[in-house]
Motif scaffolding. Structure first.
Motif, short mmCIF file in Angstrom:
data_model
loop_
_atom_site.label_atom_id
_atom_site.label_comp_id
_atom_site.label_asym_id
_atom_site.label_seq_id
_atom_site.Cartn_x
_atom_site.Cartn_y
_atom_site.Cartn_z
N ASP A 43 0.83 -1.21 0.00
CA ASP A 43 0.00 0.00 0.00
C ASP A 43 0.86 1.26 0.00
O ASP A 43 1.60 1.50 0.96
N MET A 44 0.81 2.02 -1.06
CA MET A 44 1.45 3.33 -1.16
C MET A 44 2.92 3.27 -0.75
O MET A 44 3.40 4.03 0.09
N LYS A 45 3.66 2.37 -1.36
CA LYS A 45 5.07 2.18 -1.01
C LYS A 45 5.93 2.95 -2.00
O LYS A 45 5.84 2.74 -3.22
N ARG A 46 6.77 3.82 -1.47
CA ARG A 46 7.65 4.61 -2.33
C ARG A 46 8.90 3.80 -2.67
O ARG A 46 9.55 3.25 -1.78
N CYS A 47 9.25 3.73 -3.95
CA CYS A 47 10.41 2.96 -4.36
C CYS A 47 10.97 3.50 -5.67
O CYS A 47 10.41 4.42 -6.27
N THR A 48 12.07 2.93 -6.12
CA THR A 48 12.67 3.33 -7.39
C THR A 48 12.78 2.11 -8.29
O THR A 48 13.08 1.01 -7.85
N LEU A 49 12.52 2.34 -9.59
CA LEU A 49 12.65 1.31 -10.61
C LEU A 49 13.75 1.73 -11.59
O LEU A 49 14.16 2.90 -11.64
N THR A 50 14.20 0.76 -12.39
CA THR A 50 15.18 1.07 -13.41
C THR A 50 14.48 1.27 -14.75
O THR A 50 13.84 0.35 -15.28
N HIS A 51 14.56 2.50 -15.27
CA HIS A 51 14.03 2.79 -16.60
C HIS A 51 14.97 2.20 -17.65
O HIS A 51 16.18 2.13 -17.44
N LYS A 52 14.43 1.79 -18.74
CA LYS A 52 15.24 1.14 -19.78
C LYS A 52 16.37 2.05 -20.26
O LYS A 52 17.50 1.58 -20.49
N ASN A 53 16.10 3.36 -20.37
CA ASN A 53 17.10 4.27 -20.94
C ASN A 53 17.52 5.41 -20.02
O ASN A 53 18.56 6.02 -20.24
N LYS A 54 16.73 5.73 -19.00
CA LYS A 54 16.95 6.96 -18.24
C LYS A 54 17.40 6.74 -16.79
O LYS A 54 17.34 7.64 -15.97
N GLY A 55 17.85 5.55 -16.47
CA GLY A 55 18.30 5.33 -15.09
C GLY A 55 17.15 5.05 -14.16
O GLY A 55 16.13 4.46 -14.53
N ARG A 56 17.26 5.55 -12.91
CA ARG A 56 16.27 5.25 -11.88
C ARG A 56 15.06 6.18 -11.96
O ARG A 56 15.20 7.37 -12.26
N VAL A 57 13.89 5.63 -11.69
CA VAL A 57 12.64 6.37 -11.71
C VAL A 57 11.96 6.23 -10.35
O VAL A 57 11.84 5.11 -9.83
N GLN A 58 11.54 7.35 -9.77
CA GLN A 58 10.84 7.33 -8.49
C GLN A 58 9.36 7.05 -8.73
O GLN A 58 8.71 7.73 -9.52
N VAL A 59 8.83 6.03 -8.04
CA VAL A 59 7.41 5.69 -8.21
C VAL A 59 6.77 5.41 -6.86
O VAL A 59 7.44 5.17 -5.86
N LEU A 60 5.43 5.43 -6.88
CA LEU A 60 4.63 5.04 -5.73
C LEU A 60 3.91 3.75 -6.13
O LEU A 60 3.18 3.73 -7.15
N LYS A 61 4.12 2.69 -5.37
CA LYS A 61 3.63 1.37 -5.76
C LYS A 61 2.49 0.91 -4.87
O LYS A 61 2.52 1.04 -3.65
N ASN A 62 1.46 0.33 -5.51
CA ASN A 62 0.40 -0.40 -4.84
C ASN A 62 0.33 -1.79 -5.49
O ASN A 62 0.51 -1.91 -6.71
N ALA A 63 0.07 -2.81 -4.70
CA ALA A 63 0.01 -4.17 -5.26
C ALA A 63 -0.95 -5.03 -4.46
O ALA A 63 -1.16 -4.82 -3.26
N SER A 64 -1.52 -6.01 -5.14
CA SER A 64 -2.45 -6.92 -4.48
C SER A 64 -2.47 -8.25 -5.22
O SER A 64 -2.16 -8.31 -6.42
N LEU A 65 -2.83 -9.31 -4.51
CA LEU A 65 -2.92 -10.64 -5.13
C LEU A 65 -4.20 -10.78 -5.93
O LEU A 65 -5.22 -10.15 -5.62
N LEU A 66 -4.16 -11.61 -6.96
CA LEU A 66 -5.33 -11.94 -7.76
C LEU A 66 -5.70 -13.39 -7.46
O LEU A 66 -4.82 -14.28 -7.45
N LYS A 67 -6.98 -13.65 -7.20
CA LYS A 67 -7.43 -14.99 -6.85
C LYS A 67 -8.58 -15.41 -7.76
O LYS A 67 -9.35 -14.58 -8.24
N ASP A 68 -8.68 -16.71 -7.98
CA ASP A 68 -9.80 -17.21 -8.79
C ASP A 68 -11.04 -17.39 -7.92
O ASP A 68 -11.04 -17.03 -6.72
N ALA A 69 -12.07 -17.95 -8.48
CA ALA A 69 -13.35 -18.09 -7.77
C ALA A 69 -13.25 -18.98 -6.55
O ALA A 69 -14.04 -18.86 -5.61
N LEU A 70 -12.25 -19.85 -6.52
CA LEU A 70 -12.09 -20.76 -5.39
C LEU A 70 -11.14 -20.21 -4.34
O LEU A 70 -10.88 -20.85 -3.31
N GLY A 71 -10.65 -19.00 -4.57
CA GLY A 71 -9.74 -18.39 -3.60
C GLY A 71 -8.29 -18.75 -3.78
O GLY A 71 -7.45 -18.40 -2.95
#
Length: 464
Positions: A82-110
């Protein structure tokens, strides 16, 4: 299966949003990215899909492979990000500052079938923060003291008192008109003192209802009054070994003044509804825009309390008594608003500066700050002019119009304008700054840039 669900329900919708979207399977392989992901990372769909999400080299990713060898990322253990600040590697421009959110995906059976991440590019915001911080440090070094700005003699005296107060545990009383920066002074005393690592707790005595003010300051025990359903610590206990800032101390009710006096004299408090003394080691900083001496004379404020809080008095001068600080403050508000609004405004006209210097500023620095926020709304060009200022400020400069020989000629270079102003001011850099509508520091920087030495007999006509 997952790819089919994506194609059927998500692709068109997700491809229209501004945040980057990445969906991975249980093995951490990228199965879908949207258009914004391509812009943020520099990787096209063809380059990203099918690759491990390690491709982005996120500095906050935690490897946590499970016993079956399926789950690559710690996300599959914690479930969400939830709202985690981090840096990624851009293909051409070095490091990029981003705000990340992530969650698991589940099927109908969980059952977990993958995960989705959204990435918000905050590089511009981070860069702006860095610029503001660099500017703040520059202002502190050249034109002020920590978060306080001013080059006038009166403000330097205030700065010296702050240094002395910070080294002491004695109570401090900060007095000054509304808008002069009393809270900033209190914060500064805490920030440079030995209690820096301890709490700095603020209480506005005028903003709290009298019926709850005593409880806010000293705390209460369960059942002390209607609504007291459990024990509660007050602000004194919250401050612990730090500083307690009591703003608008002149509005403190008389019965609370008695209890405050006891704290100052005995270093103990009693919660409302309790008679058990609790020791405290809190230093008290107070502030007011009222004349406490007059309140003492009329019986509104206890005389003994006044002398207990007035051990180290600091009087902040109103802005009208230190007009030479206005250009410094103007530079600060100009840059801060420009960074905040991404405006094209670059400066203040000579006549606008004249109005700013002539206005008495009854609201002090706070009013000056508001005037610039107003000007940034009304000005659609690159220079703030008199007509862009609030009406009362605009009218303040009409009685003393700038003469033609004081105004810089349009066909003059910046160096020629500076030389003319220095010549007309007799070498006084502060006066030259006011004539040009810039700060004294700007004049100094331009003198250095153009190698102008006041000891040399340099004249306007000599500027190339």
């Amino acid at each position: 299966m997952l790819e089919q669900v994506i194609d059927q329900y998500w692709k068109t919708v997700v491809d229209t949003i501004q945040e980057g979207v990445m969906i991975v399977n249980k093995n951490g392989r990228i199965v879908f990215v949207n258009g914004s992901f391509e812009k943020i990372t520099g990787y096209s769909r063809q380059e990203a899909q099918g690759k491990s999400c390690h491709l982005l080299q996120c500095d906050t990713c935690e490897k946590a492979r499970c016993l079956t060898g399926e789950n690559w990322c710690d996300l599959f253990k914690v479930g969400c990000i939830d709202m985690k600040r981090c840096t990624l590697t851009h293909k051409n421009k070095g490091r990029v500052q981003v705000l990340k959110n992530a969650s698991l995906l589940k099927d109908a059976l969980g059952n977990v079938v993958g995960a989705v991440e959204t990435l918000t590019d905050i590089s511009d915001i981070v860069e702006k923060d860095h610029q503001i911080e660099a500017f703040r440090r520059q202002l502190q070094q050249e034109n002020g003291f920590h978060n306080l700005l001013g080059t006038s003699r009166a403000m330097h005296q205030v700065f010296e008192l702050i240094r002395n107060a910070a080294r002491s545990d004695a109570p401090v009383l900060i007095q000054g008109e509304s808008g002069t920066g009393k809270e900033l002074v209190a914060q500064c005393i805490h920030d440079i003192g030995p209690r820096l690592e301890q709490p700095f707790v603020k209480v506005n005595c005028a903003a709290l209802n009298e019926s709850i003010l005593e409880s806010e300051l000293f705390g209460h025990v369960k059942g002390a009054f209607t609504g007291a359903v459990k024990d509660r610590k007050g602000r004194f206990e919250a401050a612990k070994d730090g500083d307690l800032f009591l703003d608008e101390i002149g509005d403190l009710p008389f019965y609370c003044q008695v209890k405050l006096l006891r704290v100052l004299e005995e270093n103990i408090i009693e919660r409302v509804g309790d008679n058990t003394p609790t020791p405290v080691n809190t230093r008290i900083i107070t502030a007011t825009n009222r004349s406490l001496k007059e309140d003492v004379r009329t019986g509104k404020f206890r005389e003994d309390l006044f002398y207990r809080i007035n051990v180290i008095p600091i009087q902040i001068p109103p802005l009208r008594e230190r007009a030479e600080d206005i250009p410094v403050l103007v530079d600060s508000f100009l840059l801060r608003n420009r960074l905040k609004t991404q405006s094209a405004i670059q400066g203040v006209s000579n006549r606008a500066m004249q109005s700013l210097m002539a206005y008495p500023w009854p609201g002090n620095v706070r009013e000056l700050k508001s005037a610039f926020e107003y000007a940034f709304v009304t000005c659609h060009g690159t220079v703030i002019r008199r007509e862009h200022l609030p009406l009362q400020v605009f009218l303040s400069g009409t009685s003393s119009p700038t003469t033609d020989n004081q105004l810089p000629h349009k066909d003059e270079t910046q160096k020629q304008q500076l030389l003319r102003a220095l010549d007309q001011s007799g070498g006084n850099q502060s006066m030259a700054a006011r004539m040009l509508g810039v700060s004294r520091v700007t004049v100094w920087n331009r003198m250095k840039k153009y190698d102008i030495d006041l000891n040399r007999k340099e004249r306007v006509g000599e500027a190339k």
